[in-house]
Design a protein around this motif. Sequence first.
Motif, PDB file in Angstrom:
ATOM      1  N   ALA A  52       3.431 -12.522 -20.265  1.00 12.97           N
ATOM      2  CA  ALA A  52       2.764 -12.273 -20.671  1.00 12.97           C
ATOM      3  C   ALA A  52       2.643 -10.044 -21.191  1.00 12.97           C
ATOM      4  N   PRO A  53       1.780  -9.755 -21.202  1.00 12.40           N
ATOM      5  CA  PRO A  53       1.572  -8.794 -22.381  1.00 12.40           C
ATOM      6  C   PRO A  53       1.956  -7.161 -21.909  1.00 12.40           C
ATOM      7  N   THR A  54       3.986  -6.756 -20.946  1.00 12.04           N
ATOM      8  CA  THR A  54       3.002  -5.264 -20.297  1.00 12.04           C
ATOM      9  C   THR A  54       4.089  -4.717 -21.066  1.00 12.04           C
ATOM     10  N   LEU A  64       2.714 -10.349 -27.297  1.00  9.73           N
ATOM     11  CA  LEU A  64       2.629  -8.386 -27.699  1.00  9.73           C
ATOM     12  C   LEU A  64       2.235  -7.372 -26.776  1.00  9.73           C
ATOM     13  N   SER A  65       2.773  -6.395 -25.876  1.00 11.13           N
ATOM     14  CA  SER A  65       1.379  -5.212 -25.767  1.00 11.13           C
ATOM     15  C   SER A  65       1.475  -4.755 -26.751  1.00 11.13           C
ATOM     16  N   PHE A  66      -0.329  -4.049 -27.141  1.00  7.51           N
ATOM     17  CA  PHE A  66      -0.621  -3.398 -28.111  1.00  7.51           C
ATOM     18  C   PHE A  66       0.264  -2.607 -28.038  1.00  7.51           C
ATOM     19  N   LEU A  85      -7.545 -10.415 -26.603  1.00  3.64           N
ATOM     20  CA  LEU A  85      -8.629  -9.424 -25.400  1.00  3.64           C
ATOM     21  C   LEU A  85      -8.862  -8.975 -24.376  1.00  3.64           C
ATOM     22  N   THR A  86      -8.305  -8.151 -24.462  1.00  2.00           N
ATOM     23  CA  THR A  86      -7.790  -7.588 -22.741  1.00  2.00           C
ATOM     24  C   THR A  86      -9.081  -6.485 -22.598  1.00  2.00           C
ATOM     25  N   VAL A  87      -9.307  -7.539 -21.655  1.00  2.00           N
ATOM     26  CA  VAL A  87     -11.256  -6.781 -21.853  1.00  2.00           C
ATOM     27  C   VAL A  87     -11.326  -5.597 -20.274  1.00  2.00           C
ATOM     28  N   ILE A  92      -9.551 -14.135 -24.651  1.00  2.00           N
ATOM     29  CA  ILE A  92     -10.006 -13.113 -23.563  1.00  2.00           C
ATOM     30  C   ILE A  92      -9.119 -13.230 -22.665  1.00  2.00           C
ATOM     31  N   LYS A  93      -9.110 -11.717 -22.610  1.00  2.00           N
ATOM     32  CA  LYS A  93      -7.787 -11.542 -20.988  1.00  2.00           C
ATOM     33  C   LYS A  93      -8.733 -10.644 -19.908  1.00  2.00           C
ATOM     34  N   TRP A  94      -8.208 -11.516 -19.148  1.00  2.00           N
ATOM     35  CA  TRP A  94      -9.646 -10.778 -17.495  1.00  2.00           C
ATOM     36  C   TRP A  94     -10.762 -11.887 -17.350  1.00  2.00           C
ATOM     37  N   PHE A  99      -3.334 -17.999 -17.305  1.00  2.00           N
ATOM     38  CA  PHE A  99      -3.436 -17.996 -15.501  1.00  2.00           C
ATOM     39  C   PHE A  99      -2.347 -16.501 -15.562  1.00  2.00           C
ATOM     40  N   ASP A 100      -2.683 -16.145 -15.113  1.00  2.00           N
ATOM     41  CA  ASP A 100      -1.647 -14.581 -14.629  1.00  2.00           C
ATOM     42  C   ASP A 100      -1.838 -13.695 -13.621  1.00  2.00           C
ATOM     43  N   GLY A 101      -0.662 -13.536 -12.943  1.00  2.00           N
ATOM     44  CA  GLY A 101      -0.956 -12.897 -11.181  1.00  2.00           C
ATOM     45  C   GLY A 101      -0.028 -13.390 -10.263  1.00  2.00           C
ATOM     46  N   GLY A 102       0.556 -12.652  -9.996  1.00  2.00           N
ATOM     47  CA  GLY A 102       1.899 -13.062  -8.852  1.00  2.00           C
ATOM     48  C   GLY A 102       2.635 -14.345  -8.451  1.00  2.00           C
ATOM     49  N   VAL A 103       3.242 -14.587  -9.937  1.00  2.00           N
ATOM     50  CA  VAL A 103       3.898 -15.933  -9.954  1.00  2.00           C
ATOM     51  C   VAL A 103       5.698 -15.274 -10.644  1.00  2.00           C
ATOM     52  N   ARG A 104       6.426 -15.801  -8.945  1.00  2.00           N
ATOM     53  CA  ARG A 104       7.433 -15.050  -8.894  1.00  2.00           C
ATOM     54  C   ARG A 104       8.190 -16.902  -8.591  1.00  2.00           C
ATOM     55  N   ARG A 105       7.897 -18.073  -8.268  1.00  2.00           N
ATOM     56  CA  ARG A 105       8.458 -18.769  -8.663  1.00  2.00           C
ATOM     57  C   ARG A 105       7.898 -20.141  -8.887  1.00  2.00           C
ATOM     58  N   VAL A 155       3.269 -14.907 -17.349  1.00  2.00           N
ATOM     59  CA  VAL A 155       4.778 -13.794 -16.384  1.00  2.00           C
ATOM     60  C   VAL A 155       5.159 -12.997 -16.658  1.00  2.00           C
ATOM     61  N   GLY A 156       4.294 -11.391 -16.003  1.00  2.00           N
ATOM     62  CA  GLY A 156       4.348 -10.278 -16.742  1.00  2.00           C
ATOM     63  C   GLY A 156       5.812  -9.275 -15.877  1.00  2.00           C
ATOM     64  N   ARG A 157       6.074  -9.151 -14.339  1.00  2.00           N
ATOM     65  CA  ARG A 157       6.666  -8.166 -13.762  1.00  2.00           C
ATOM     66  C   ARG A 157       8.222  -8.996 -13.946  1.00  2.00           C
ATOM     67  N   PRO A 158       7.785  -9.885 -13.699  1.00  2.00           N
ATOM     68  CA  PRO A 158       8.962 -10.775 -13.394  1.00  2.00           C
ATOM     69  C   PRO A 158      10.191 -10.425 -14.668  1.00  2.00           C
TER      70      PRO A 158
HETATM   71  C1  FMN Z   1       3.950  -2.801 -16.096  1.00  2.00           C
HETATM   72  C2  FMN Z   1       2.576  -3.807 -17.077  1.00  2.00           C
HETATM   73  C3  FMN Z   1       2.460  -3.298 -17.313  1.00  2.00           C
HETATM   74  C4  FMN Z   1       1.067  -4.184 -18.202  1.00  2.00           C
HETATM   75  N1  FMN Z   1       0.914  -3.898 -19.641  1.00  2.00           N
HETATM   76  C5  FMN Z   1       0.131  -4.806 -20.025  1.00  2.00           C
HETATM   77  C6  FMN Z   1      -0.774  -4.897 -21.313  1.00  2.00           C
HETATM   78  O1  FMN Z   1      -0.493  -3.796 -21.953  1.00  2.00           O
HETATM   79  N2  FMN Z   1      -1.884  -5.436 -22.131  1.00  2.00           N
HETATM   80  C7  FMN Z   1      -2.150  -5.654 -21.316  1.00  2.00           C
HETATM   81  O2  FMN Z   1      -3.237  -6.964 -21.242  1.00  2.00           O
HETATM   82  N3  FMN Z   1      -1.580  -6.554 -19.313  1.00  2.00           N
HETATM   83  C8  FMN Z   1      -0.880  -5.736 -19.537  1.00  2.00           C
HETATM   84  N4  FMN Z   1      -0.484  -6.029 -18.136  1.00  2.00           N
HETATM   85  C9  FMN Z   1      -0.874  -6.843 -17.105  1.00  2.00           C
HETATM   86  C10 FMN Z   1      -0.033  -8.383 -17.797  1.00  2.00           C
HETATM   87  O3  FMN Z   1       0.169  -8.941 -18.583  1.00  2.00           O
HETATM   88  C11 FMN Z   1      -1.006  -9.303 -16.874  1.00  2.00           C
HETATM   89  O4  FMN Z   1      -1.729  -9.676 -16.525  1.00  2.00           O
HETATM   90  C12 FMN Z   1       0.208  -9.029 -14.945  1.00  2.00           C
HETATM   91  O5  FMN Z   1       1.648  -8.207 -15.000  1.00  2.00           O
HETATM   92  C13 FMN Z   1       0.558 -10.724 -14.475  1.00  2.00           C
HETATM   93  O6  FMN Z   1       0.848  -9.937 -13.363  1.00  2.00           O
HETATM   94  P1  FMN Z   1       2.657 -10.353 -12.683  1.00  2.00           P
HETATM   95  O7  FMN Z   1       2.929  -8.975 -13.102  1.00  2.00           O
HETATM   96  O8  FMN Z   1       2.322 -10.446 -11.062  1.00  2.00           O
HETATM   97  O9  FMN Z   1       2.894 -11.429 -13.037  1.00  2.00           O
HETATM   98  C14 FMN Z   1       0.458  -5.234 -17.507  1.00  2.00           C
HETATM   99  C15 FMN Z   1       1.153  -5.368 -16.247  1.00  2.00           C
HETATM  100  C16 FMN Z   1       2.327  -4.774 -16.023  1.00  2.00           C
HETATM  101  C17 FMN Z   1       2.873  -4.779 -14.408  1.00  2.00           C
END
Ligand code: FMN
Length: 366
Positions: A80-82, A109-111, A158-160, A230-232, A285-291, A308-311
């Motif tokens: 995921a983009p973080t 890659l995050s913006f 595109l994150t909206v 489109i994201k979200w 899909f994303d959000g909360g995947v840890r396993r 996968v974001g935080r992991p």
């Molecule tokens: C520290 C952090 C930074 C993030 N930065 C972005 C970002 O720059 N652009 C974006 O679209 N989403 C961003 N997100 C959201 C992630 O893309 C993703 O939707 C989310 O982390 C998924 O949930 P998870 O962390 O439980 O896997 C960010 C999330 C975190 C935790």
Amino acid sequence: MIMEGEPVNVKEFQELARQALPKMYYDYYTGGAEDQYTLKENVEAFHRITLRPRVLVDVSRIDLSTTVLGYRVSAPIMIAPTAMHKLAHPEGEVATARAAAACNTIMLLSFISTCTVEEVASSCNAIRFFQLYVYKRRDVCAQLVQRAERKGYKGIVLTVDTPRLGRREADIKNKMVAPRLKNFEGLLSTEVDDDEGSKLEAFAKETVDDALSWRDLGWLRSITNLPILIKWVLTREDAIKAVEVGVDGIIVSNHGARQLDYTPASISVLEEVVPAVGEKVPVLFDGGVRRGKDVFKALALGAQAVLVGRPVVYGLAAKGEYGIKRVIEMLKDELELTMALSGCSSVKDITRSHIRTERERLQSML
Ligand SMILES: Cc1cc2nc3c(=O)[nH]c(=O)nc-3n(C[C@H](O)[C@H](O)[C@H](O)COP(=O)(O)O)c2cc1C
Ligand SMILES: CCCCCCC(=O)C(=O)O
């Protein structure tokens, strides 16, 4: 091969990240918005979905590979983009891209990256998509999108969900910094003089275009030939609109619970969005995947792949590129085992009937 003392799951990587990072950064990466109700729900909603395995299926060979927007990946697990990976590790997004390439998966890659689109592109041959926030300065966005396209990124995400930044109370207390963002050098100042709370929040307020609307998808189409995702998307209404305006893919996401608290866990939204989209475009899909089991559940509910974001950030903070590789490998191994024990030898064998949701459990009690 797991070395002695190495973490064996995402939770243990999170603990290593906590030990490695300054509190301000750990709080930033790990936190959610306001009461953090959705943050907890994103993970716990997975625990309420149980499995319905089948037996006596030949699982001597398991194939995790799949295709996302025409790109073959080793498993339905993407990055995921973080934002701002150099806060987690000095190699930043370059380490992340290299891990994506080694795992044969796609990196978004995050913006708000701390390495430039060019640095990431030239570091390895990972399949990369570029995530976009739309700024008031559309010219800056257009330049970034075109730089990404020139450097071989394969899609625009595109994150909206961010007309304003969600209220993250730890960041307010810590006076979270907004670091130098090299992508914008010579284009836009990333300095903010706000001593009150989160500088990142102040930066978002200054830069992000809160007038963005569905009509602007036309503008984005006019500046790029790349597929647009489109994201979200959290409702059937928005899923239908997204298809109508011609997006090439939808990401069901609540931004890791960092924006609007009290949105439902994103896993619980898939059953609303997937039928609304039909098979018209892929749903990620994303959000909360840890396993790995969470990946299995999301696929059973109709997602084509998960992000996968935080992991990934925990892996990066704990052990750099190697840490991310380990996190992805662990999730893949867990998914593979879940498939073997559920009687699925390929990802297309994972069906809705392999899981039971909370709603079904309650209905069965009536
Ligand atoms: C520290 C952090 C930074 C993030 N930065 C972005 C970002 O720059 N652009 C974006 O679209 N989403 C961003 N997100 C959201 C992630 O893309 C993703 O939707 C989310 O982390 C998924 O949930 P998870 O962390 O439980 O896997 C960010 C999330 C975190 C935790
Ligand atoms: C310009 C908007 C700042 C966004 C910060 C990165 C992000 O998405 C996050 O969740 O944090």
